[in-house]
Design a protein around this motif. Structure first.
Motif, PDB file in Angstrom:
ATOM      1  N   ALA A   1       0.825  -1.209   0.000  1.00  0.00           N
ATOM      2  CA  ALA A   1       0.000   0.000   0.000  1.00  0.00           C
ATOM      3  C   ALA A   1       0.858   1.258   0.000  1.00  0.00           C
ATOM      4  O   ALA A   1       0.524   2.251  -0.659  1.00  0.00           O
ATOM      5  CB  ALA A   1      -0.931  -0.004   1.208  1.00  0.00           C
ATOM      6  N   SER A   2       1.972   1.235   0.720  1.00  0.00           N
ATOM      7  CA  SER A   2       2.820   2.424   0.801  1.00  0.00           C
ATOM      8  C   SER A   2       3.512   2.732  -0.516  1.00  0.00           C
ATOM      9  O   SER A   2       3.975   3.854  -0.723  1.00  0.00           O
ATOM     10  CB  SER A   2       3.867   2.245   1.906  1.00  0.00           C
ATOM     11  N   LYS A   3       3.606   1.744  -1.417  1.00  0.00           N
ATOM     12  CA  LYS A   3       4.272   1.954  -2.698  1.00  0.00           C
ATOM     13  C   LYS A   3       3.314   2.383  -3.800  1.00  0.00           C
ATOM     14  O   LYS A   3       3.737   2.549  -4.948  1.00  0.00           O
ATOM     15  CB  LYS A   3       5.005   0.673  -3.112  1.00  0.00           C
ATOM     16  N   ASP A   4       2.032   2.510  -3.492  1.00  0.00           N
ATOM     17  CA  ASP A   4       1.029   2.885  -4.491  1.00  0.00           C
ATOM     18  C   ASP A   4       0.454   4.250  -4.136  1.00  0.00           C
ATOM     19  O   ASP A   4      -0.128   4.429  -3.064  1.00  0.00           O
ATOM     20  CB  ASP A   4      -0.082   1.838  -4.531  1.00  0.00           C
ATOM     21  N   ARG A   5       0.628   5.218  -5.030  1.00  0.00           N
ATOM     22  CA  ARG A   5       0.140   6.568  -4.754  1.00  0.00           C
ATOM     23  C   ARG A   5      -1.373   6.609  -4.596  1.00  0.00           C
ATOM     24  O   ARG A   5      -1.903   7.388  -3.809  1.00  0.00           O
ATOM     25  CB  ARG A   5       0.563   7.510  -5.888  1.00  0.00           C
ATOM     26  N   ARG A   6      -2.063   5.777  -5.372  1.00  0.00           N
ATOM     27  CA  ARG A   6      -3.521   5.781  -5.293  1.00  0.00           C
ATOM     28  C   ARG A   6      -3.989   5.381  -3.899  1.00  0.00           C
ATOM     29  O   ARG A   6      -4.900   5.997  -3.334  1.00  0.00           O
ATOM     30  CB  ARG A   6      -4.103   4.835  -6.337  1.00  0.00           C
ATOM     31  N   THR A   7      -3.362   4.355  -3.344  1.00  0.00           N
ATOM     32  CA  THR A   7      -3.746   3.914  -2.000  1.00  0.00           C
ATOM     33  C   THR A   7      -3.440   4.978  -0.967  1.00  0.00           C
ATOM     34  O   THR A   7      -4.248   5.238  -0.068  1.00  0.00           O
ATOM     35  CB  THR A   7      -3.020   2.610  -1.642  1.00  0.00           C
ATOM     36  N   VAL A   8      -2.284   5.601  -1.086  1.00  0.00           N
ATOM     37  CA  VAL A   8      -1.881   6.619  -0.112  1.00  0.00           C
ATOM     38  C   VAL A   8      -2.812   7.831  -0.188  1.00  0.00           C
ATOM     39  O   VAL A   8      -3.329   8.310   0.836  1.00  0.00           O
ATOM     40  CB  VAL A   8      -0.416   7.033  -0.343  1.00  0.00           C
TER      41      VAL A   8
END
Length: 353
Positions: free
Chosen positions: A57-64
């Motif tokens: 999750a931390s590597k995906d801008r959409r999730t953040v």
């Protein structure tokens, strides 16, 4: 051969060998080994449920971005309503323009209500409707779709016929009739009412997914070993459907947001529940936001709140697709662990030299 004396925790057993002689051996109970097993199991659960999803999750801008946006709405709906006063008439000066005073940073209405206060105090009811409608629609659709797709036969035909009947009923007119008849005032009930037949189309889609998944080798292996249907659905089918279910949960939640706003704006749902649609209605009817100079902000800020929560939901759904994808999660988490090991080895080398 007689059994020998053993220490505590060691139980001797006598077994006949191929030559007819008796041989003694013992089973030992090792407390440390059991503790290690429990510890390893706890570590595996932590890695699978918390560590690896957090890394992905931390590597995906959409999730953040989606998570931060939605967390902001959660803060407004919990902490914000406690620290910010509820909107009332003559709360501040009337018709204040936005960004001109700290008392009403987003401006005020013609009767002196703080616009920011109205947006904040409408958030808890909106969140309750979103969760109630999304959980109801996706829960019913997942249950019906998985059972129908996996069992097949008469059960599939019966459930599919029921879903087709539900899909044949126009959704919005049905909601409007039920809202007028029952006049619900509980946000949870309104959320369920808004998705009263939304689950039907989603259930058909999930059934199609299950029809493919049930032919996979690992599902066939579970059936061959005699694993019961509930366990197969819980362990093999539903986890592989989670990305699809999450995306459709976000879609159902967005449907609840837009439908509730529209019905509140039209005056069909009761005005006893705070909603951003009511603010749009009041701005249009009483404040003349579309015709009066300078009152357009009364429409703009509630619309921003509506679009923001919808955007956060869809970004979260798209990002969590990667979190629930086992291949992506294992690959990224493995890279992170490898990088951490390399960094630790490099630090050790520097200390030695």
């Amino acid at each position: 051969m007689k059994p020998t004396e053993t220490d505590g925790g060691e139980r001797p057993s006598i077994v006949a060998t191929a030559t007819g002689e008796e041989e003694t051996f013992s089973f030992e109970y090792d407390d440390d080994a059991v503790e290690l097993t429990h510890r390893e199991r706890a570590r595996e659960l932590f890695d699978e449920l918390i560590y690896k999803p957090a890394i992905v999750a931390s590597k995906d801008r959409r999730t953040v971005i989606g998570g931060l946006l939605f967390f902001g709405y959660l803060l407004m709906g919990t902490v914000g309503v406690l620290v910010y006063p509820a909107p009332t008439s003559n709360q501040v000066d009337r018709s204040i323009a936005p960004f001109t005073t700290v008392d009403a940073p987003l401006g005020s209405t013609a009767v002196g209500e703080d616009v920011l206060s109205m947006i904040i105090h409408a958030t808890p009811e909106m969140l309750q409707m979103i969760f109630a409608g999304g959980i109801f629609a996706t829960g019913i659709a997942t249950l019906i779709g998985t059972v129908a797709g996996y069992k097949g036969g008469r059960i599939d035909r019966a459930i599919t016929s029921f879903s087709d009947a539900a899909m044949s009923i126009p959704g919005l007119p049905l909601i409007m009739v039920l809202a007028v008849v029952f006049r619900p005032s509980n946000p949870l009930v309104i959320g369920v009412l808004l998705t009263i037949n939304y689950w039907a189309g989603l259930g058909r889609s999930i059934r199609s997914q299950v029809l493919t998944l049930r032919e996979e080798p690992y599902v066939e292996a579970s059936r061959t070993m005699g694993v019961n249907t509930f366990r197969i659905l819980r362990k093999d089918i539903i986890p592989n459907l989670m990305p699809f279910i999450l995306v459709n949960f976000a879609n159902a939640a967005r449907y609840v947001v837009f439908t509730s706003v529209g019905l509140y704006y039209l005056g069909i749902l009761p005005k006893s529940v705070e909603n951003w649609g009511l603010q749009l209605d009041e701005a249009y009817k009483n404040a003349g936001a579309l015709v009066a100079d300078g009152n357009l902000y009364l429409l703009v800020f509630p619309m921003i709140a509506i679009m923001g929560i919808a955007l956060s939901l869809i970004l979260l759904a798209q990002g969590l697709d990667r979190v629930f994808n086992p291949r992506v999660r294992t690959r990224l988490a493995g890279k992170s662990e490898s990088n951490a090991d390399d960094a630790e080895e490099q630090r050790s080398t520097e200390l030695i030299h």
